[in-house]
Design a protein around this motif. Structure first.
Motif, short mmCIF file in Angstrom:
data_model
loop_
_atom_site.label_atom_id
_atom_site.label_comp_id
_atom_site.label_asym_id
_atom_site.label_seq_id
_atom_site.Cartn_x
_atom_site.Cartn_y
_atom_site.Cartn_z
N UNK A 3 0.80 -1.23 0.00
CA UNK A 3 0.00 0.00 0.00
C UNK A 3 0.83 1.28 0.00
N UNK A 4 2.17 1.16 0.00
CA UNK A 4 3.00 2.35 -0.08
C UNK A 4 3.57 2.83 1.24
N UNK A 5 2.87 2.59 2.34
CA UNK A 5 3.33 2.99 3.67
C UNK A 5 2.98 1.92 4.68
N UNK A 6 3.88 1.70 5.63
CA UNK A 6 3.59 0.80 6.75
C UNK A 6 2.76 1.53 7.80
N UNK A 7 1.92 0.79 8.50
CA UNK A 7 1.13 1.34 9.60
C UNK A 7 0.79 0.22 10.57
N UNK A 8 1.04 0.46 11.83
CA UNK A 8 0.68 -0.49 12.88
C UNK A 8 0.47 0.29 14.16
N UNK A 9 0.31 -0.39 15.28
CA UNK A 9 0.01 0.29 16.54
C UNK A 9 1.13 1.23 16.96
N UNK A 10 2.37 0.79 16.85
CA UNK A 10 3.48 1.63 17.31
C UNK A 10 3.63 2.87 16.45
N UNK A 11 3.46 2.72 15.14
CA UNK A 11 3.54 3.88 14.24
C UNK A 11 2.38 4.84 14.51
N UNK A 12 1.19 4.28 14.67
CA UNK A 12 0.00 5.11 14.92
C UNK A 12 0.16 5.92 16.19
N UNK A 13 0.67 5.30 17.25
CA UNK A 13 0.87 6.00 18.52
C UNK A 13 1.87 7.15 18.34
N UNK A 14 2.99 6.86 17.72
CA UNK A 14 4.04 7.87 17.56
C UNK A 14 3.56 9.04 16.71
N UNK A 15 2.94 8.74 15.58
CA UNK A 15 2.52 9.79 14.65
C UNK A 15 1.42 10.67 15.25
N UNK A 16 0.44 10.06 15.90
CA UNK A 16 -0.64 10.86 16.48
C UNK A 16 -0.14 11.76 17.60
N UNK A 17 0.73 11.22 18.46
CA UNK A 17 1.25 12.03 19.56
C UNK A 17 2.13 13.17 19.04
N UNK A 18 2.95 12.89 18.03
CA UNK A 18 3.81 13.93 17.46
C UNK A 18 3.00 14.98 16.71
N UNK A 19 1.98 14.54 16.01
CA UNK A 19 1.14 15.49 15.26
C UNK A 19 0.43 16.43 16.21
N UNK A 20 -0.12 15.89 17.30
CA UNK A 20 -0.81 16.74 18.26
C UNK A 20 0.17 17.73 18.90
N UNK A 21 1.35 17.26 19.28
CA UNK A 21 2.35 18.14 19.88
C UNK A 21 2.74 19.27 18.93
N UNK A 22 2.90 18.94 17.65
CA UNK A 22 3.27 19.95 16.65
C UNK A 22 2.16 20.98 16.47
N UNK A 23 0.90 20.53 16.46
CA UNK A 23 -0.22 21.45 16.28
C UNK A 23 -0.40 22.34 17.51
N UNK A 24 -0.19 21.77 18.70
CA UNK A 24 -0.27 22.58 19.92
C UNK A 24 0.79 23.68 19.90
N UNK A 25 1.99 23.33 19.43
CA UNK A 25 3.06 24.33 19.32
C UNK A 25 2.67 25.45 18.36
N UNK A 26 1.99 25.09 17.26
CA UNK A 26 1.62 26.07 16.24
C UNK A 26 0.41 26.92 16.64
N UNK A 27 -0.42 26.39 17.52
CA UNK A 27 -1.67 27.06 17.88
C UNK A 27 -1.41 28.25 18.80
N UNK A 28 -2.30 29.24 18.76
CA UNK A 28 -2.21 30.34 19.73
C UNK A 28 -2.55 29.84 21.13
N UNK A 29 -2.14 30.58 22.13
CA UNK A 29 -2.37 30.19 23.53
C UNK A 29 -3.80 30.59 23.92
#
Length: 271
Positions: A33-59
């Protein structure tokens, strides 16, 4: 233990974090399918994405976290969809999926608490996790019962609402009601709020790609997922982008900004 909110917060803006179809417990083979995905990848990506968006968001003083449904890829010890019985490619065991799902979703809330004074959490019921979303919302209500800065939606309805200033937000997975029906549902379910607001939005998931349509009085939008297309979707020719967004709303003027992150932007790519 309640955490202290530090510093000054902007009270005329609110940040919304819609999480499109997380599908924790899904297994995707990159060679197929072009990319791997499993529980460990899903956990890492979702946590990192949220952290990045929180950093970008206004307070902003307030934040709204919306799990738009299908947080769990399957809903029982058998990896099938609850109603149609569609067979799913699953990673590992149900109990492990539950562990990772809770850990990742809790980290999402904790990330938001570092910046925002108040956080409201909604776990929308999806077609993959009709019962999973019910226990997830109640679990989070218990987890944060002693944290006055966090509130959790526990309604068993497939439709949820959040009113803030002149803005009314409806939340629905998208599996039981089509986009064109949703404005009428909102106007009926929340007639008083509809009459008192000027900016009305439905945030949905389910279709895994970005779609936005303006109806009279209301905008209906579906959000992408961070997960790649699984075998079924890949074979069917679906090629939606992977990303997660945060949306900034003004108390009087509705949406004024948004930020987007994709897995490739994050430290440690998904594939």
């Amino acid at each position: 233990v309640p955490k202290e909110a530090r510093g000054k917060h902007v009270d005329h803006l609110m940040t919304v974090y819609p999480i499109g179809d997380p599908h924790f417990g899904e297994y995707i083979w990159g060679d197929e399918c072009g990319r791997d995905w499993d529980l460990s990848i899903a956990e890492r990506i979702h946590c990192q994405a949220m952290a990045a968006l929180v950093d970008a968001a206004p307070k902003t003083e307030r934040a709204l976290i919306i799990n738009l449904g299908d947080a769990a890829h399957y809903d029982s010890m058998i990896a099938v969809t609850p109603r149609s019985g569609h067979h799913l490619d699953a990673d590992s065991r149900y109990a492990k999926m539950v562990d990772v799902l809770i850990l990742a979703m809790r980290q999402v809330v904790e990330s938001a608490l570092k910046k925002h004074r108040y956080v409201h959490v909604v776990h929308v019921i999806g077609n993959h996790d009709e019962t999973g979303a019910v226990w997830l919302s109640r679990l989070f209500a218990h987890l944060y019962s002693k944290e006055p800065r966090v509130t959790v939606e526990t309604s068993p309805s497939v439709f949820s609402y959040y009113r803030w200033g002149k803005t009314l937000i409806g939340m629905h997975h998208g599996h039981t009601a089509k986009a064109h029906v949703l404005p009428g549902v909102m106007a009926t379910d929340r007639a008083k709020d509809w009459g008192e607001t000027t900016h009305r939005y439905w945030y949905t998931g389910h279709i895994h790609h970005e779609s936005k349509k303006e109806f009279p009085g209301c905008v209906v939008e579906s959000f992408n997922t961070l997960a790649p297309a699984d075998s079924y979707a890949h074979s069917g020719g679906y090629r939606a982008r992977q990303n997660m967004k945060c949306v900034v709303l003004h108390k009087e003027h509705g949406e004024v900004a948004r930020h987007t992150v994709s897995p490739d932007m994050l430290e440690g790519e998904a594939a």
